[in-house]
Design an enzyme around this catalytic site. Structure first.
Site, PDB file in Angstrom:
ATOM      1  N   ALA A   1     -40.962 -37.342  54.734  1.00 33.14           N
ATOM      2  CA  ALA A   1     -39.891 -36.440  54.673  1.00 33.14           C
ATOM      3  C   ALA A   1     -38.854 -37.358  54.521  1.00 33.14           C
ATOM      4  O   ALA A   1     -38.746 -38.243  55.002  1.00 33.14           O
ATOM      5  CB  ALA A   1     -39.429 -35.747  55.141  1.00 33.14           C
TER       6      ALA A   1
ATOM      7  N   HIS B   1     -34.779 -36.012  54.703  1.00 33.21           N
ATOM      8  CA  HIS B   1     -34.437 -35.375  54.151  1.00 33.21           C
ATOM      9  C   HIS B   1     -32.569 -34.989  54.607  1.00 33.21           C
ATOM     10  O   HIS B   1     -32.037 -36.080  55.346  1.00 33.21           O
ATOM     11  CB  HIS B   1     -34.324 -33.730  55.181  1.00 33.21           C
TER      12      HIS B   1
ATOM     13  N   GLN C   1     -41.589 -32.100  53.181  1.00 33.20           N
ATOM     14  CA  GLN C   1     -42.416 -30.950  51.967  1.00 33.20           C
ATOM     15  C   GLN C   1     -42.317 -29.979  50.759  1.00 33.20           C
ATOM     16  O   GLN C   1     -40.562 -29.694  50.850  1.00 33.20           O
ATOM     17  CB  GLN C   1     -44.159 -31.873  51.526  1.00 33.20           C
TER      18      GLN C   1
ATOM     19  N   ALA D   1     -35.324 -39.673  48.401  1.00 30.61           N
ATOM     20  CA  ALA D   1     -34.357 -40.318  49.909  1.00 30.61           C
ATOM     21  C   ALA D   1     -35.040 -40.671  50.660  1.00 30.61           C
ATOM     22  O   ALA D   1     -34.520 -41.854  52.066  1.00 30.61           O
ATOM     23  CB  ALA D   1     -34.330 -39.113  50.338  1.00 30.61           C
TER      24      ALA D   1
ATOM     25  N   SER E   1     -26.544 -22.931  46.161  1.00 30.35           N
ATOM     26  CA  SER E   1     -25.777 -24.394  46.599  1.00 30.35           C
ATOM     27  C   SER E   1     -24.864 -24.913  45.509  1.00 30.35           C
ATOM     28  O   SER E   1     -25.804 -24.816  44.459  1.00 30.35           O
ATOM     29  CB  SER E   1     -27.115 -25.231  47.440  1.00 30.35           C
TER      30      SER E   1
HETATM   31  P1  GDP Z   1     -35.213 -32.151  51.589  1.00 31.30           P
HETATM   32  O1  GDP Z   1     -36.054 -33.152  51.259  1.00 31.30           O
HETATM   33  O2  GDP Z   1     -34.995 -31.114  51.041  1.00 31.30           O
HETATM   34  O3  GDP Z   1     -33.737 -32.296  52.436  1.00 31.30           O
HETATM   35  O4  GDP Z   1     -34.267 -32.980  50.073  1.00 31.30           O
HETATM   36  P2  GDP Z   1     -33.602 -34.556  49.864  1.00 31.30           P
HETATM   37  O5  GDP Z   1     -32.371 -34.621  50.964  1.00 31.30           O
HETATM   38  O6  GDP Z   1     -34.609 -35.525  49.300  1.00 31.30           O
HETATM   39  O7  GDP Z   1     -32.817 -33.869  48.118  1.00 31.30           O
HETATM   40  C1  GDP Z   1     -32.007 -33.687  47.616  1.00 31.30           C
HETATM   41  C2  GDP Z   1     -30.564 -33.986  47.479  1.00 31.30           C
HETATM   42  O8  GDP Z   1     -29.967 -32.753  46.903  1.00 31.30           O
HETATM   43  C3  GDP Z   1     -30.163 -34.841  48.932  1.00 31.30           C
HETATM   44  O9  GDP Z   1     -29.758 -35.818  47.773  1.00 31.30           O
HETATM   45  C4  GDP Z   1     -29.486 -33.588  48.566  1.00 31.30           C
HETATM   46  O10 GDP Z   1     -27.934 -34.608  49.746  1.00 31.30           O
HETATM   47  C5  GDP Z   1     -28.237 -32.991  47.501  1.00 31.30           C
HETATM   48  N1  GDP Z   1     -28.041 -31.866  47.917  1.00 31.30           N
HETATM   49  C6  GDP Z   1     -28.148 -30.974  48.078  1.00 31.30           C
HETATM   50  N2  GDP Z   1     -27.818 -29.732  47.868  1.00 31.30           N
HETATM   51  C7  GDP Z   1     -27.201 -29.733  46.607  1.00 31.30           C
HETATM   52  C8  GDP Z   1     -26.798 -29.001  45.866  1.00 31.30           C
HETATM   53  O11 GDP Z   1     -26.276 -27.723  45.628  1.00 31.30           O
HETATM   54  N3  GDP Z   1     -26.070 -29.787  44.389  1.00 31.30           N
HETATM   55  C9  GDP Z   1     -26.098 -30.976  44.891  1.00 31.30           C
HETATM   56  N4  GDP Z   1     -25.320 -31.741  43.460  1.00 31.30           N
HETATM   57  N5  GDP Z   1     -26.698 -32.130  45.684  1.00 31.30           N
HETATM   58  C10 GDP Z   1     -27.269 -31.581  46.703  1.00 31.30           C
HETATM   59  P1  IMO Z   2     -39.867 -34.433  51.479  1.00 32.12           P
HETATM   60  O1  IMO Z   2     -39.705 -33.640  53.846  1.00 32.12           O
HETATM   61  C1  IMO Z   2     -41.198 -35.294  48.046  1.00 32.12           C
HETATM   62  C2  IMO Z   2     -44.964 -36.908  48.285  1.00 32.12           C
HETATM   63  C3  IMO Z   2     -45.236 -38.081  46.904  1.00 32.12           C
HETATM   64  C4  IMO Z   2     -46.516 -37.902  46.353  1.00 32.12           C
HETATM   65  C5  IMO Z   2     -47.676 -37.357  47.935  1.00 32.12           C
HETATM   66  C6  IMO Z   2     -48.323 -37.434  48.712  1.00 32.12           C
HETATM   67  O2  IMO Z   2     -38.081 -34.656  51.210  1.00 32.12           O
HETATM   68  O3  IMO Z   2     -39.307 -32.623  50.533  1.00 32.12           O
HETATM   69  P2  IMO Z   2     -47.843 -39.023  51.340  1.00 32.12           P
HETATM   70  O4  IMO Z   2     -46.988 -39.955  51.839  1.00 32.12           O
HETATM   71  O5  IMO Z   2     -47.660 -38.164  52.276  1.00 32.12           O
HETATM   72  O6  IMO Z   2     -48.796 -39.087  51.068  1.00 32.12           O
HETATM   73  O7  IMO Z   2     -47.273 -38.963  49.561  1.00 32.12           O
HETATM   74  O8  IMO Z   2     -46.584 -36.381  48.657  1.00 32.12           O
HETATM   75  N1  IMO Z   2     -44.001 -36.990  49.053  1.00 32.12           N
HETATM   76  C7  IMO Z   2     -42.891 -36.064  49.233  1.00 32.12           C
HETATM   77  N2  IMO Z   2     -42.088 -35.477  47.351  1.00 32.12           N
HETATM   78  N3  IMO Z   2     -40.324 -35.257  48.974  1.00 32.12           N
HETATM   79  C8  IMO Z   2     -41.090 -34.880  49.577  1.00 32.12           C
HETATM   80  O9  IMO Z   2     -40.632 -35.036  51.266  1.00 32.12           O
HETATM   81  C9  IMO Z   2     -42.575 -35.842  50.296  1.00 32.12           C
HETATM   82  N4  IMO Z   2     -43.905 -36.646  50.873  1.00 32.12           N
HETATM   83  C10 IMO Z   2     -44.399 -36.550  50.279  1.00 32.12           C
HETATM   84  O10 IMO Z   2     -44.494 -39.037  46.893  1.00 32.12           O
HETATM   85  O11 IMO Z   2     -46.541 -37.628  45.675  1.00 32.12           O
HETATM   86 MG    MG Z   3     -36.619 -34.841  50.308  1.00 30.51          MG
END
Ligand code: GDP
Ligand code: IMO
Ligand code: MG
Length: 420
Positions: A39, A41, A222, A297, A409
Site C-alpha cells: 500500500a 497511502h 488496495q 506511491a 474531492s
Molecule cells: P491511496 O492508495 O488510495 O491512498 O491513494 P494514493 O495515495 O496511492 O493515490 C492517490 C493520489 O492522488 C495521491 O497522490 C493523492 O495525493 C492524490 N489525490 C487524492 N485525492 C485527490 C484529488 O481529489 N485531486 C487530486 N488532484 N489529487 C488527489
Molecule cells: P493502495 O493501498 C494499487 C497491485 C500491484 C500488482 C498487484 C499485486 O496504495 O491502493 P502485490 O504487491 O500485492 O503482490 O501486487 O496489486 N497493488 C496495488 N495497486 N494500489 C495498491 O495499494 C496496491 N497494492 C498492490 O501493482 O498489480
Molecule cells: Mg496507493
C-alpha cells in the site's frame, strides 16, 4: 454499530489515505485490516505530502489510537523506515499505535521469493510491488508463518533462522541471484523498534473500545478489483480487500459495521498487469496520467489510465455493501469536451453487465458520453458551486449505482474536500 469501513472500489490508489486522514477527527480509532507495505497511502496537510505504507492514516492526529490489525502483513524494515519519516516524536507514536500479536511478519526471504516468482512468470507477471506480500500470505495460509507475537518469545531468533532456511532451500529451485544480507538490513532493528510499541491481542482491544462506545474507522488497502477472490485472479493481491476482510482482519463481527464508504476516482487507474476494459492507450490516457500525476506511491511506476467503469463499480458496491460513495480526483476531469463512462460490456458482440471470469474475454466497453466542463474546481468548497456538467456526471453515477455521492474531492490536500 460503531465501525465504519473506508475502502477502494477500483484497482487501488483511489485516495484512501487522504480521506482517512480527513475523517480521523470524527473517530477515536483508525485500524488497518489487510495488506501491508504494498500500500502507498498519500495524505497532504500544511503543504507537506506524506506516504504511508503500513501505518494507519490516522497517525497524524493527536489523541487518536491507530491499530495494525491481525490481517496485515508487517515488514519490520519498512516499519522502521516509516516511523522515521513521520516527523512525530517516538514517545508520541508509541501512545498512538498498537500492533496485533497475530499480524504476520514479512521476512527478508519473502521479498526475495516475491521477486524470484515474478522473474519466472514470463507473460503472466502480476506486476507485484515485490514487497513480499504473496509469499507472506502464502506462509500464513499454509501455516508456516511467523507472527508479531513471536518476536516477544525467547526463541524468536531460532524461529527466524528455521523459516529463513526453509525459504532458502525453496529459492534453490530458482536461478535467481540475491543478497540476503542486503535484504536483512534494517529488519532486526525494525524488530527491536516494534518491541517498544504496544503489541496486543487487538481483537480484544477493539471490541472493548467498541463496547465503550468508541468510534472506529477501518482503513482498507488496495481496492476491490484486486481482491484475492473477486479481482481478476491471478492479477490480484493476496488478501481480501473487501468489507468482509475487515471482520477477519480485525476480529470484529459483521453486526458491528455501520457505514461502508466506497471510494473511487472519477476515472480509473490500474498499476501492474491484468484486465482493464476502459484503459486508454492514447493521448487521452496520457493526459489523465499527466494531469492526475498517476505514478505509483509505492513503486513510482506509471499507472494505466482510463474512463470510469460502471459495471466494475457496481460489482464493488455489491460485494462491499457500500452505503455511501466518495468521488476522488474530480478536478482532474476538468477540461475535457466530453467525458465517457462505461455502462456495460460487449463480449463477442453480446451485451454483458457482469465482470467476466475469464481474463482473456477482452470485454469491449459500451460508453455513455456526457458533456464535459472546463472550470478549475480545485478551490471550490461547496457542492452547489460545482460546474453544472460535473453535477450531471455525479447524478448519472448516483442513478446507475443507486447510491449517494456524499463526498467530492477536488485536490490532494486535506481541505480540498467537499462534504454533502
Ligand atoms: P491511496 O492508495 O488510495 O491512498 O491513494 P494514493 O495515495 O496511492 O493515490 C492517490 C493520489 O492522488 C495521491 O497522490 C493523492 O495525493 C492524490 N489525490 C487524492 N485525492 C485527490 C484529488 O481529489 N485531486 C487530486 N488532484 N489529487 C488527489
Ligand atoms: P493502495 O493501498 C494499487 C497491485 C500491484 C500488482 C498487484 C499485486 O496504495 O491502493 P502485490 O504487491 O500485492 O503482490 O501486487 O496489486 N497493488 C496495488 N495497486 N494500489 C495498491 O495499494 C496496491 N497494492 C498492490 O501493482 O498489480
Ligand atoms: Mg496507493
Amino acid at each position: 454499530m460503531n465501525i465504519d469501513i473506508l475502502l477502494g472500489l477500483q484497482w487501488g490508489d483511489e485516495g484512501k489515505g487522504k480521506i482517512v486522514d480527513a475523517l480521523s477527527p470524527a473517530y477515536d480509532v483508525v485500524a488497518r485490516f489487510q495488506g501491508g507495505p504494498n500500500a502507498g497511502h498519500s495524505l497532504e496537510f500544511n503543504d507537506v505530502k506524506h506516504v504511508l505504507h503500513l501505518i494507519p492514516s490516522g497517525i497524524f492526529h493527536q489523541g487518536k489510537l491507530n491499530i495494525i490489525g491481525n490481517g496485515v502483513v508487517l515488514d519490520p524494515a519498512v516499519f522502521k523506515k516509516e516511523i522515521a519519516t513521520l516527523g512525530v516524536p517516538l514517545d508520541e507514536l508509541i501512545k498512538r499505535l498498537v500492533i496485533s500479536t497475530r499480524a504476520h511478519l514479512i521476512l527478508p526471504t519473502h521479498r526475495i521469493l516475491d521477486a524470484a516468482y515474478e522473474n519466472y512468470k514470463g507473460n503472466l507477471k502480476i506486476g507485484s510491488t515485490l514487497k513480499g506480500i504473496g509469499p507472506a500470505y502464502t506462509d500464513k495460509a499454509s501455516r508456516n508463518g511467523l507472527r508479531v507475537g513471536n518476536i516477544l518469545q525467547d526463541n524468536f531468533k531460532a524461529l527466524y533462522n528455521e523459516h529463513t532456511a526453509a525459504h532458502l532451500s525453496l529459492l534453490k529451485n530458482y536461478n535467481f541471484e540475491f543478497d540476503l544480507r542486503e535484504h536483512e538490513k534494517g529488519w532486526f532493528e525494525g524488530i527491536e523498534l516494534l518491541k517498544k510499541f504496544r503489541i496486543e491481542n487487538t481483537e480484544y482491544l477493539i471490541n472493548r473500545l467498541l463496547s465503550d462506545g468508541m468510534k472506529v474507522l477501518a482503513e482498507g488497502a488496495q481496492g476491490t478489483m484486486l481482491d484475492l477472490d473477486f479481482g481478476s485472479y491471478p492479477f490480484v493481491t493476496s488478501s481480501n480487500t473487501i468489507s468482509a476482510g475487515a471482520c477477519t482482519g480485525l476480529g470484529i463481527s459483521p453486526k458491528s459495521i455501520k457505514e461502508v464508504f466506497g471510494i473511487f476516482k472519477a476515472y480509473c487507474t490500474r498499476v501492474g498487469s491484468g484486465p482493464f476494459p476502459t484503459e486508454l492507450n492514447d493521448e487521452t490516457g496520457e493526459l489523465l496520467r499527466k494531469k492526475g500525476c498517476e505514478y505509483g506511491a509505492t513503486t513510482g511506476r506509471p499507472r494505466r489510465c482510463g474512463w470510469l467503469d460502471l459495471p466494475a463499480l457496481k460489482y464493488a458496491v455489491m460485494l462491499n455493501g457500500v452505503t455511501q460513495l466518495f468521488m476522488m480526483k474530480s478536478d482532474i476531469l476538468s477540461g475535457f469536451r466530453t467525458v465517457k463512462v462505461c455502462t456495460s460490456y460487449k463480449v463477442d458482440g453480446k451485451e454483458q453487465k457482469e465482470i467476466p471470469f475469464d481474463n482473456n474475454a477482452a470485454p469491449e466497453p459500451v460508453y455513455a458520453e456526457l458533456e464535459g466542463w472546463y472550470e478549475d474546481i480545485s478551490a471550490i468548497k461547496d457542492f452547489k458551486s460545482l460546474p453544472a456538467n460535473l453535477k450531471k456526471y455525479i447524478d448519472f453515477i448516483e442513478i446507475q449505482t443507486g447510491l449517494p455521492v456524499k463526498l467530492v474531492s477536488v485536490g490532494p490536500g486535506r481541505t480540498s474536500t467537499i462534504f454533502r
